[in-house]
Design an enzyme around this catalytic site. Structure first.
Site, PDB file in Angstrom:
ATOM      1  CD  GLN A   1       5.217  -3.284   9.306  1.00 24.16           C
ATOM      2  OE1 GLN A   1       4.846  -2.438   8.796  1.00 24.16           O
ATOM      3  NE2 GLN A   1       6.291  -4.156   8.912  1.00 24.16           N
TER       4      GLN A   1
ATOM      5  CG  ASP B   1       1.871  -3.897   1.974  1.00 21.19           C
ATOM      6  OD1 ASP B   1       2.716  -3.299   1.418  1.00 21.19           O
ATOM      7  OD2 ASP B   1       1.790  -4.421   3.005  1.00 21.19           O
TER       8      ASP B   1
ATOM      9  CE  LYS C   1       6.077   0.117   5.843  1.00 18.72           C
ATOM     10  NZ  LYS C   1       5.469  -1.260   6.084  1.00 18.72           N
TER      11      LYS C   1
END
Length: 368
Positions: free
Chosen positions: A172, A195, A128
């Site tokens: 994460q 997200d 990422k």
């Protein structure tokens, strides 16, 4: 069978219709011959082993009237190239990042919080970060030890919530077991929830006439692949295999918003193959290697395979190879379009994360 094989699976789009890639779909012939493959009852079937239709464990049954059987086609399915589409999206994001920076001086920023030292999570975060650098997005990191407290994680989230140069925050997953995942995700500001996992964003996604600020990245990537390959969704029957909060549930909601009629297959579904066979569009996110056989698919179905599953392979230097939820060799002889694994949905997830981060920066700074 479903109860033993299926498990919970493994984000509004800023890209408009003018970006769609016009691709012509190949029509199925008017007269087709139906063929189904039946597994021999004399030996057990392993979901991690995808046998070819000619393997000894299968026999061919020809039936012109069986709506649930497979069709023989002269060519295999067209590949939906996630690598190609993700690169196109990254190029578009890069151009918009440049335009935003030159017009306002603002550089989009993405903050990633990593708890613990899982190798797979470290790899995802590293990828990422590279993707952000490639398109001009600034990346921030907070690396916390495995035994850190919920309060410590929430403190870092709050710091990023209050940091003007950060426009997107990603925690994460998975988190260590002692940390309440729901509480952590709810701590991310909804305006920076790139997200798309904040309960308010998911709630808005589920409501008619409302749109979330962000759509979860993998479901958004699945829909983007369908749109960019000009695959019609309206009025189609769609089947989603898996019902997690990360992929299955939000992608089902997105398909409904696109006016598909949606069925969901999960661990308590009876005769999952019969339901799957009704789908014009099948999206599988069950996390079970080669679960979906060719005989599960309607001839001409569009297949999006979200699964990434390691299976033993003595011919590979790593000792394993990655396969999807769908038995590709069989499915490609039945479907009209199909995503490969790897190279299908996977690259789209990071591309959608970049797209969401750009969207956030533009929204926060009221930039059109």
């Amino acid at each position: 069978m479903a109860s033993t094989l299926l498990s919970p699976d493994c984000s509004t789009s800023a890209i408009t219709a003018r970006h769609l890639i016009p691709l012509k779909r190949k029509l199925l012939p008017a007269a087709i011959q139906f063929v189904s493959f039946e597994r021999s009852l004399s030996s057990p079937w392993s979901p991690s082993l995808c046998l070819s239709p000619s393997a000894s464990k299968y026999r061919t049954v020809v039936s012109a009237a069986d709506p649930g059987s497979m069709t023989t086609l002269d060519t295999t399915a067209k590949i939906i190239d996630g690598k190609l589409i993700s690169q196109q999206i990254k190029d578009e994001v890069s151009a918009e990042v440049t335009r935003l920076r030159e017009a306002t001086g603002v550089v989009p920023g993405l903050a990633v919080i990593l708890v613990g030292s899982r190798k797979d999570s470290q790899t995802y975060v590293r990828n990422k970060k590279k993707a952000c650098e490639a398109v001009g997005i600034k990346s921030y990191e907070a690396n916390l030890p495995e035994d850190c407290t919920e309060s410590e994680v929430l403190r870092h989230i709050e710091e990023f919530n209050n940091e003007p140069s950060v426009h997107g925050i990603l925690v994460q997953l998975p988190l260590p077991r002692h940390i309440n995942e729901e509480k952590i995700l709810a701590g991310v500001s909804i305006e920076k929830d790139v997200d798309g996992f904040h309960p308010l964003n998911i709630g808005r996604l589920a409501m008619q006439g409302r749109d979330p600020l962000f759509i979860p990245c993998t479901p958004k990537g699945c829909m983007e692949l369908l749109h960019r390959y000009n695959i019609d969704i309206k009025g189609k029957r769609a089947v989603v295999i898996g019902r997690s909060n990360i992929v299955g549930m939000p992608v089902a909601l997105l398909l409904q918003k696109a006016n598909a009629t949606v069925s969901m297959v999960h661990s308590y579904t009876k005769s999952p193959e019969d339901i799957t066979r009704q789908g014009d569009i099948v999206i599988s996110a069950a996390g079970v290697a080669n679960l979906v056989r060719g005989s599960w698919l309607k001839p001409g179905a569009v297949v999006i395979d979200v699964g990434i599953n390691p299976v033993d392979d003595t011919n590979s230097p790593r000792g394993y190879r990655l396969v999807g939820d769908v038995c590709y060799e069989e499915a490609s002889k039945v479907a009209s379009y199909i995503t490969p694994v790897p190279g299908g949905v996977g690259p789209m997830t990071i591309a959608m994360l970049l797209s969401n981060t750009l969207l956030s920066a533009k929204r926060i700074h009221n930039f059109k």
